[in-house]
Motif scaffolding. Sequence first.
Motif, PDB file in Angstrom:
ATOM      1  N   HIS A  87       0.837  -1.203   0.000  1.00 45.69           N
ATOM      2  CA  HIS A  87       0.000   0.000   0.000  1.00 45.69           C
ATOM      3  C   HIS A  87       0.875   1.257   0.000  1.00 45.69           C
ATOM      4  O   HIS A  87       0.629   2.196  -0.768  1.00 45.69           O
ATOM      5  N   GLU A  88       1.906   1.273   0.840  1.00 45.65           N
ATOM      6  CA  GLU A  88       2.792   2.445   0.896  1.00 45.65           C
ATOM      7  C   GLU A  88       3.612   2.578  -0.387  1.00 45.65           C
ATOM      8  O   GLU A  88       3.879   3.694  -0.844  1.00 45.65           O
ATOM      9  N   ILE A  89       4.002   1.460  -0.985  1.00 51.78           N
ATOM     10  CA  ILE A  89       4.678   1.517  -2.290  1.00 51.78           C
ATOM     11  C   ILE A  89       3.742   2.152  -3.313  1.00 51.78           C
ATOM     12  O   ILE A  89       4.168   2.939  -4.166  1.00 51.78           O
ATOM     13  N   GLY A  90       2.451   1.823  -3.218  1.00 47.92           N
ATOM     14  CA  GLY A  90       1.470   2.442  -4.098  1.00 47.92           C
ATOM     15  C   GLY A  90       1.485   3.956  -3.972  1.00 47.92           C
ATOM     16  O   GLY A  90       1.483   4.684  -4.970  1.00 47.92           O
ATOM     17  N   HIS A  91       1.510   4.449  -2.741  1.00 46.77           N
ATOM     18  CA  HIS A  91       1.592   5.900  -2.536  1.00 46.77           C
ATOM     19  C   HIS A  91       2.869   6.475  -3.159  1.00 46.77           C
ATOM     20  O   HIS A  91       2.879   7.602  -3.652  1.00 46.77           O
ATOM     21  N   TYR A  92       3.937   5.700  -3.133  1.00 48.83           N
ATOM     22  CA  TYR A  92       5.231   6.175  -3.633  1.00 48.83           C
ATOM     23  C   TYR A  92       5.267   6.258  -5.157  1.00 48.83           C
ATOM     24  O   TYR A  92       5.847   7.195  -5.719  1.00 48.83           O
ATOM     25  N   VAL A  93       4.646   5.280  -5.839  1.00 49.46           N
ATOM     26  CA  VAL A  93       4.788   5.211  -7.298  1.00 49.46           C
ATOM     27  C   VAL A  93       3.593   5.754  -8.074  1.00 49.46           C
ATOM     28  O   VAL A  93       3.739   6.106  -9.249  1.00 49.46           O
ATOM     29  N   LEU A  94       2.421   5.823  -7.467  1.00 48.88           N
ATOM     30  CA  LEU A  94       1.250   6.273  -8.214  1.00 48.88           C
ATOM     31  C   LEU A  94       1.280   7.789  -8.401  1.00 48.88           C
ATOM     32  O   LEU A  94       1.602   8.530  -7.470  1.00 48.88           O
ATOM     33  N   PRO A  95       0.957   8.259  -9.588  1.00 49.89           N
ATOM     34  CA  PRO A  95       1.011   9.696  -9.876  1.00 49.89           C
ATOM     35  C   PRO A  95       0.160  10.515  -8.916  1.00 49.89           C
ATOM     36  O   PRO A  95      -0.984  10.171  -8.617  1.00 49.89           O
ATOM     37  N   GLY A  96       0.750  11.581  -8.404  1.00 45.30           N
ATOM     38  CA  GLY A  96       0.020  12.522  -7.565  1.00 45.30           C
ATOM     39  C   GLY A  96      -0.059  12.177  -6.098  1.00 45.30           C
ATOM     40  O   GLY A  96      -0.567  12.971  -5.301  1.00 45.30           O
ATOM     41  N   HIS A  97       0.452  11.018  -5.694  1.00 46.75           N
ATOM     42  CA  HIS A  97       0.316  10.612  -4.297  1.00 46.75           C
ATOM     43  C   HIS A  97       1.377  11.236  -3.393  1.00 46.75           C
ATOM     44  O   HIS A  97       1.067  11.706  -2.304  1.00 46.75           O
TER      45      HIS A  97
END
Length: 273
Positions: A86-96
């Motif tokens: 989930h935190e990796i998602g925040h790191y790589v997803l645009p705008g997060h």
Amino acid sequence: MADFVADKPDIDPQDLVRALLEETHQFEPPTNAERIAFYLGLRVRGFTHRDYDFDLRIRAFLWPSRNLIGVDRRLSSTRRTYSILHEIGHYVLPGHATNISDDEKIVDEDRTLSVASVIKQEIEANQFAADCLFQLERFENYVADKTINRKNIQTVADDFGASFEATVRRWVETSPKPYALAVFNPASRKLDAPLTIMYTITSKRFRQMYFTKLIPGQELTRESIAYEMFNQIGIHEEREEEFEIQVGNQTLKFPMRLFTNSYRVFGLIASPE
């Protein structure tokens, strides 16, 4: 950060998942979340709430300026893996993780890490984490010849390093068959509290044929054997009953298979045809 994680608003998150799994040589389950973090230059560290003076509800965080993911030391292995993803998602997803100051962290608690979240970026990070965990089409191919029942759900969950609940959710929502999953839990901590609908997951075919979801908070009739299952029967039991719902001007009766993981009851609803 790797080149394919460029900050592009039109990037397909599933393409991002495929690329990360391929670049970290993960071609079968379970997914190693820390290998993906390492590839991206992120450190993963366990924390106690006193370390950062956190509220006790905080389960994980991303500190972008320090390339650091923190996870609550008390989490189970499955929740730890999901939280890291989930935190990796925040790191790589645009705008997060853009426009965040050096001292700012993205913090997550149980609600933001669950299907109950209504915040757009948390929903996106949860979807990214689930796609990484279940490795997209690999999960669908893996369960294609299997029947959805309690024993198989637990076996598949163990193989993918996922929780029972996350696995049955994924199985139903990606199924080509008309299935719905109703998840029930007690309305309060009182011993005689009614079981209510927590949320519903439906397959695409089920949505096309019947309905999208049931109303959260709706009480399950006391005559349901779900109460008996929740209070008395062991977690390896399965029972069946008829489930009625009003769809338009019709009252439809669906076969529903019930099973539990000891603190929630799951109702697998199939087509009446």
